[in-house]
Design a protein around this motif. Structure first.
Motif, mmCIF file in Angstrom:
data_model
loop_
_atom_site.group_PDB
_atom_site.id
_atom_site.type_symbol
_atom_site.label_atom_id
_atom_site.label_comp_id
_atom_site.label_asym_id
_atom_site.label_seq_id
_atom_site.Cartn_x
_atom_site.Cartn_y
_atom_site.Cartn_z
ATOM 1 N N ALA A 173 40.561 67.596 22.317
ATOM 2 C CA ALA A 173 40.239 68.582 23.346
ATOM 3 C C ALA A 173 41.494 69.378 23.680
ATOM 4 C CB ALA A 173 39.721 67.888 24.604
ATOM 5 N N PRO A 174 41.346 70.557 24.275
ATOM 6 C CA PRO A 174 42.540 71.271 24.743
ATOM 7 C C PRO A 174 43.378 70.389 25.679
ATOM 8 C CG PRO A 174 40.628 72.703 24.820
ATOM 9 C CD PRO A 174 40.116 71.321 24.504
ATOM 10 N N SER A 175 44.617 70.762 25.887
ATOM 11 C CA SER A 175 45.546 69.960 26.686
ATOM 12 C C SER A 175 45.099 69.862 28.141
ATOM 13 C CB SER A 175 46.946 70.564 26.626
ATOM 14 O OG SER A 175 46.988 71.758 27.398
ATOM 15 N N ASN A 176 45.729 68.935 28.865
ATOM 16 C CA ASN A 176 45.415 68.811 30.291
ATOM 17 C C ASN A 176 45.788 70.079 31.051
ATOM 18 O OD1 ASN A 176 48.259 68.198 29.941
ATOM 19 N ND2 ASN A 176 48.275 67.288 31.983
ATOM 20 N N VAL A 177 46.865 70.749 30.642
ATOM 21 C CA VAL A 177 47.272 71.996 31.297
ATOM 22 C C VAL A 177 46.208 73.073 31.108
ATOM 23 C CG1 VAL A 177 48.992 73.848 31.313
ATOM 24 C CG2 VAL A 177 49.725 71.462 31.076
ATOM 25 N N ASP A 178 45.524 73.031 29.963
ATOM 26 C CA ASP A 178 44.452 73.982 29.677
ATOM 27 C C ASP A 178 43.085 73.464 30.101
ATOM 28 O OD1 ASP A 178 46.181 75.887 28.524
ATOM 29 O OD2 ASP A 178 46.168 74.801 26.625
ATOM 30 N N HIS A 179 43.071 72.386 30.879
ATOM 31 C CA HIS A 179 41.827 71.818 31.433
ATOM 32 C C HIS A 179 40.835 71.457 30.327
ATOM 33 C CE1 HIS A 179 43.725 73.087 35.044
ATOM 34 N NE2 HIS A 179 43.316 74.349 35.000
ATOM 35 N N GLY A 180 41.334 70.750 29.316
ATOM 36 C CA GLY A 180 40.516 70.410 28.166
ATOM 37 C C GLY A 180 39.294 69.575 28.490
ATOM 38 N N VAL A 181 39.433 68.627 29.429
ATOM 39 C CA VAL A 181 38.279 67.795 29.785
ATOM 40 C C VAL A 181 37.163 68.665 30.356
ATOM 41 C CG1 VAL A 181 37.449 65.924 31.254
ATOM 42 C CG2 VAL A 181 39.690 65.733 30.153
ATOM 43 N N LEU A 182 37.510 69.606 31.219
ATOM 44 C CA LEU A 182 36.500 70.495 31.797
ATOM 45 C C LEU A 182 35.851 71.359 30.719
ATOM 46 C CD1 LEU A 182 38.041 71.768 35.166
ATOM 47 C CD2 LEU A 182 36.929 69.590 34.615
ATOM 48 N N THR A 183 36.638 71.786 29.751
ATOM 49 C CA THR A 183 36.104 72.605 28.659
ATOM 50 C C THR A 183 35.007 71.866 27.915
ATOM 51 O OG1 THR A 183 38.187 73.799 28.354
ATOM 52 C CG2 THR A 183 36.665 73.768 26.490
ATOM 53 N N VAL A 184 35.276 70.593 27.588
ATOM 54 C CA VAL A 184 34.279 69.816 26.838
ATOM 55 C C VAL A 184 33.100 69.451 27.737
ATOM 56 C CG1 VAL A 184 33.873 67.761 25.434
ATOM 57 C CG2 VAL A 184 36.062 68.963 25.278
ATOM 58 N N MET A 185 33.355 69.184 29.018
ATOM 59 C CA MET A 185 32.245 68.939 29.953
ATOM 60 C C MET A 185 31.300 70.143 29.962
ATOM 61 S SD MET A 185 34.350 67.144 33.098
ATOM 62 C CE MET A 185 32.970 66.870 34.225
ATOM 63 N N ASP A 186 31.859 71.344 29.949
ATOM 64 C CA ASP A 186 31.034 72.556 29.908
ATOM 65 C C ASP A 186 30.208 72.619 28.620
ATOM 66 O OD1 ASP A 186 31.839 73.473 32.386
ATOM 67 O OD2 ASP A 186 33.426 74.765 31.583
ATOM 68 N N GLN A 187 30.811 72.180 27.525
ATOM 69 C CA GLN A 187 30.086 72.172 26.253
ATOM 70 C C GLN A 187 28.905 71.198 26.306
ATOM 71 O OE1 GLN A 187 33.133 71.224 23.399
ATOM 72 N NE2 GLN A 187 34.059 73.265 23.480
ATOM 73 N N VAL A 188 29.134 70.039 26.922
ATOM 74 C CA VAL A 188 28.050 69.064 27.049
ATOM 75 C C VAL A 188 26.942 69.621 27.937
ATOM 76 C CG1 VAL A 188 27.419 66.768 27.896
ATOM 77 C CG2 VAL A 188 29.567 67.090 26.649
ATOM 78 N N ILE A 189 27.324 70.217 29.053
ATOM 79 C CA ILE A 189 26.323 70.803 29.964
ATOM 80 C C ILE A 189 25.480 71.844 29.236
ATOM 81 C CG2 ILE A 189 26.049 72.284 32.002
ATOM 82 C CD1 ILE A 189 28.553 70.821 33.156
ATOM 83 N N ALA A 190 26.142 72.715 28.487
ATOM 84 C CA ALA A 190 25.419 73.761 27.746
ATOM 85 C C ALA A 190 24.492 73.149 26.696
ATOM 86 C CB ALA A 190 26.408 74.706 27.089
ATOM 87 N N ALA A 191 24.965 72.134 25.986
ATOM 88 C CA ALA A 191 24.154 71.495 24.946
ATOM 89 C C ALA A 191 22.942 70.786 25.542
ATOM 90 C CB ALA A 191 25.011 70.513 24.147
ATOM 91 N N LYS A 192 23.141 70.093 26.666
ATOM 92 C CA LYS A 192 22.033 69.387 27.316
ATOM 93 C C LYS A 192 20.991 70.385 27.823
ATOM 94 C CE LYS A 192 22.125 65.364 28.256
ATOM 95 N NZ LYS A 192 21.691 64.127 27.549
ATOM 96 N N ARG A 193 21.464 71.483 28.433
ATOM 97 C CA ARG A 193 20.521 72.485 28.935
ATOM 98 C C ARG A 193 19.720 73.124 27.808
ATOM 99 N NH1 ARG A 193 24.646 75.144 33.453
ATOM 100 N NH2 ARG A 193 23.981 73.816 35.199
ATOM 101 N N ALA A 194 20.408 73.392 26.707
ATOM 102 C CA ALA A 194 19.719 73.991 25.561
ATOM 103 C C ALA A 194 18.657 73.036 25.009
ATOM 104 C CB ALA A 194 20.722 74.355 24.481
ATOM 105 N N ALA A 195 18.999 71.748 24.907
ATOM 106 C CA ALA A 195 18.061 70.767 24.368
ATOM 107 C C ALA A 195 16.861 70.553 25.284
ATOM 108 C CB ALA A 195 18.784 69.422 24.146
#
Length: 284
Positions: free
Chosen positions: A256-278
């Motif tokens: 994931a992107p670094s902690n400075v680039d808020h990588g955890v939030l970036t991937v959380m957003d990807q999961v949210i988008a994937a779940k909503r799409a499904a």
């Protein structure tokens, strides 16, 4: 820095997300990034449970996450205690005679030991000069004259090494002395944690899997250093952040992107988008 990997194609299967704190979820200033609460709520509405998986005690985590503690899983002491929606569902225990022996061993090297219990961290009065450091990790601290006489319920023994040599010291001293019977892991450059065998963040993932009925293949986790390794190996979606400790790439297939680039939030957003799409759910 590690190169960020492409987004996995099957994120819609994720049902549980756990994140380490320091140098992972927390930003470069050691602060929780904006937007965590909103994402946790969004994930919950989509059937995904969020967890903090930290080496810090449960009492500290509860104090750090007052808005979230009743909605998420808190994993403290590197897997020694697990709270689900503010109810303790698992508690490991380190035998008193063993951690007293660890105190005497650490004292022999002039190291700085801590006995971590569910409600407080026990430290030697002689080490109070380091209280500013301890306060960051232990919300409640109890100083005693002789740490080797403490006989409280505890699940972790920690050594603070301000010389920033935790990895070589663990390999040279603590692993040979205690590694056969206990789990010995480093947490960053200044901490060595000793816990009951198989009590680590990976074990916590397995406990959560059993207790909440979530397959580890449907779990995601984020970490940056070696006390996160077992957790990343256990889950189906193991991520190191781009700023992870060299060598951690052995334990995770995703970056994931670094902690400075808020990588955890970036991937959380990807999961949210994937779940909503499904689920065919539009963004509100």
């Amino acid at each position: 820095m590690f190169e960020v990997t492409p987004e996995p194609h099957d994120l819609a299967r994720v049902r549980f997300i756990a994140s380490d704190m320091d140098n992972t979820l927390l930003d470069g200033e050691g602060q929780l990034p904006d937007g965590v609460f909103e994402r946790v709520v969004a994930l919950s509405e989509l059937g995904v449970t969020f967890a903090i998986a930290s080496g810090r005690p449960l009492v500290t985590l509860r104090a750090l996450f007052p808005r979230l503690r009743s909605q998420i899983v808190l994993i403290g002491d590197n897997g020694g205690v697990i709270s689900n929606r503010d109810e303790v569902i698992y508690q490991a225990e380190l035998p008193v005679a063993d951690y007293q022996r660890m105190v005497r061993f650490a004292n022999g090297f002039g190291d700085i030991p801590t006995i971590v219990s569910p409600d407080t961290a026990y430290l030697a009065e002689r080490d109070r000069s380091n209280d500013e450091v301890f306060a960051t990790f232990y919300y409640d601290r109890t100083y005693v004259e002789d740490l080797a006489t403490v006989s409280a319920v505890a699940d972790k023994f920690t050594i603070y090494l301000p010389g920033e040599d935790s990895i070589p010291r663990a390999e040279a001293d603590y692993e040979p002395a205690f590694g056969k019977d206990f789990s010995v892991v480093t947490s960053g450059s200044v901490w060595i944690d000793i816990t009951p065998k198989d009590m680590d963040k990976g074990g916590a993932m397995r406990h959560v899997s059993e207790l909440l009925g979530i397959d580890t293949a449907d779990m995601m986790a984020f970490g940056d250093t070696f006390n996160d390794a077992a957790m990343l190996e256990t889950v189906g979606f193991g991520y190191i952040v781009a700023n992870a400790t060299p060598g951690m790439e052995r334990y995770a297939r995703l970056v994931a992107p670094s902690n400075v680039d808020h990588g955890v939030l970036t991937v959380m957003d990807q999961v949210i988008a994937a779940k909503r799409a499904a689920l065919g759910v539009s963004e509100s």
